[in-house]
Scaffold this motif. Structure first.
Motif, mmCIF file in Angstrom:
data_model
loop_
_atom_site.group_PDB
_atom_site.id
_atom_site.type_symbol
_atom_site.label_atom_id
_atom_site.label_comp_id
_atom_site.label_asym_id
_atom_site.label_seq_id
_atom_site.Cartn_x
_atom_site.Cartn_y
_atom_site.Cartn_z
ATOM 1 N N ALA A 65 -26.589 40.433 12.828
ATOM 2 C CA ALA A 65 -27.896 40.658 12.198
ATOM 3 C C ALA A 65 -28.870 39.502 12.414
ATOM 4 O O ALA A 65 -30.035 39.610 12.051
ATOM 5 N N SER A 67 -31.125 37.778 14.801
ATOM 6 C CA SER A 67 -31.703 38.090 16.112
ATOM 7 C C SER A 67 -31.692 36.902 17.060
ATOM 8 O O SER A 67 -31.441 37.067 18.255
ATOM 9 N N ASP A 108 -27.733 46.848 1.232
ATOM 10 C CA ASP A 108 -28.529 46.040 2.163
ATOM 11 C C ASP A 108 -27.648 45.457 3.265
ATOM 12 O O ASP A 108 -28.049 45.424 4.434
ATOM 13 N N VAL A 112 -28.058 45.982 7.252
ATOM 14 C CA VAL A 112 -28.291 44.817 8.101
ATOM 15 C C VAL A 112 -27.280 44.776 9.251
ATOM 16 O O VAL A 112 -27.661 44.577 10.405
ATOM 17 N N LYS A 116 -29.534 46.829 11.878
ATOM 18 C CA LYS A 116 -30.236 45.695 12.480
ATOM 19 C C LYS A 116 -29.395 45.057 13.582
ATOM 20 O O LYS A 116 -29.929 44.639 14.608
ATOM 21 N N PHE A 119 -29.926 47.174 16.631
ATOM 22 C CA PHE A 119 -31.287 46.932 17.128
ATOM 23 C C PHE A 119 -31.381 45.589 17.838
ATOM 24 O O PHE A 119 -31.946 45.477 18.927
ATOM 25 N N ASN A 120 -30.834 44.530 17.228
ATOM 26 C CA ASN A 120 -30.919 43.196 17.821
ATOM 27 C C ASN A 120 -30.275 43.144 19.203
ATOM 28 O O ASN A 120 -30.801 42.507 20.121
ATOM 29 N N ARG A 123 -32.412 45.168 21.749
ATOM 30 C CA ARG A 123 -33.612 44.390 22.080
ATOM 31 C C ARG A 123 -33.264 43.233 23.020
ATOM 32 O O ARG A 123 -34.037 42.908 23.910
#
Length: 141
Positions: A65, A67, A108, A112, A116, A119-120, A123
């Motif tokens: 989580a 990045s 949460d 995360v 996330k 996603f990280n 990306r």
């Protein structure tokens, strides 16, 4: 499946399904980097197994989580393996509780890590895959 010469990155690769994915990618001919959290002993075992199959392997103890940490690990994997062709987003957690007992913090943390983190990593690899006009991303959910 023939992956000779391919370079792969797997999240959650030191145990369970992730470990099996790392080993199968190596059996199919890929060099593999993987992220894990915590148990360095298990990660070292996986690295030894992959190297025993004749392939390069590198492990990163990292927070999926974070990045900046993900970007650093992916860049290091590219440097050590000589590129990346495949990303497998496997890392995930559960907070086993019935809905009315689950805390906001538990929920949460699931979001995360599971969202996330995915996603990280996407990306981080997207510019590499875009530049060479190819790459594969597998998301496990």
């Amino acid at each position: 499946m023939e992956l000779k010469g391919s370079k792969a990155y797997v999240t959650g690769g030191s145990r369970g399904i992730g470990r099996a994915i790392v080993l199968e990618l190596a059996r199919c001919g890929a060099d593999v980097a993987f992220a894990h959290k915590g148990d360095g002993g298990k990660a070292r075992e996986v690295v030894r197994e992959v190297e025993g199959l004749g392939h390069g392997c590198v492990a990163f103890d990292s927070q999926v989580a974070d990045s900046a940490e993900v970007a650093r690990c992916v860049a290091e994997a590219v440097r050590k393996l000589g590129g990346l062709d495949i990303l497998v987003n496997n890392a995930g957690i559960t907070a086993d509780a019935v809905l009315w007992k689950m805390t906001d913090d538990q929920w949460d943390q699931v979001l995360v890590v599971n969202l996330k983190g995915c996603f990280n990593h996407i990306r981080a690899v997207a510019p590499l895959f875009k530049e060479k006009k190819r790459g594969r991303i597998v998301n496990i959910s």
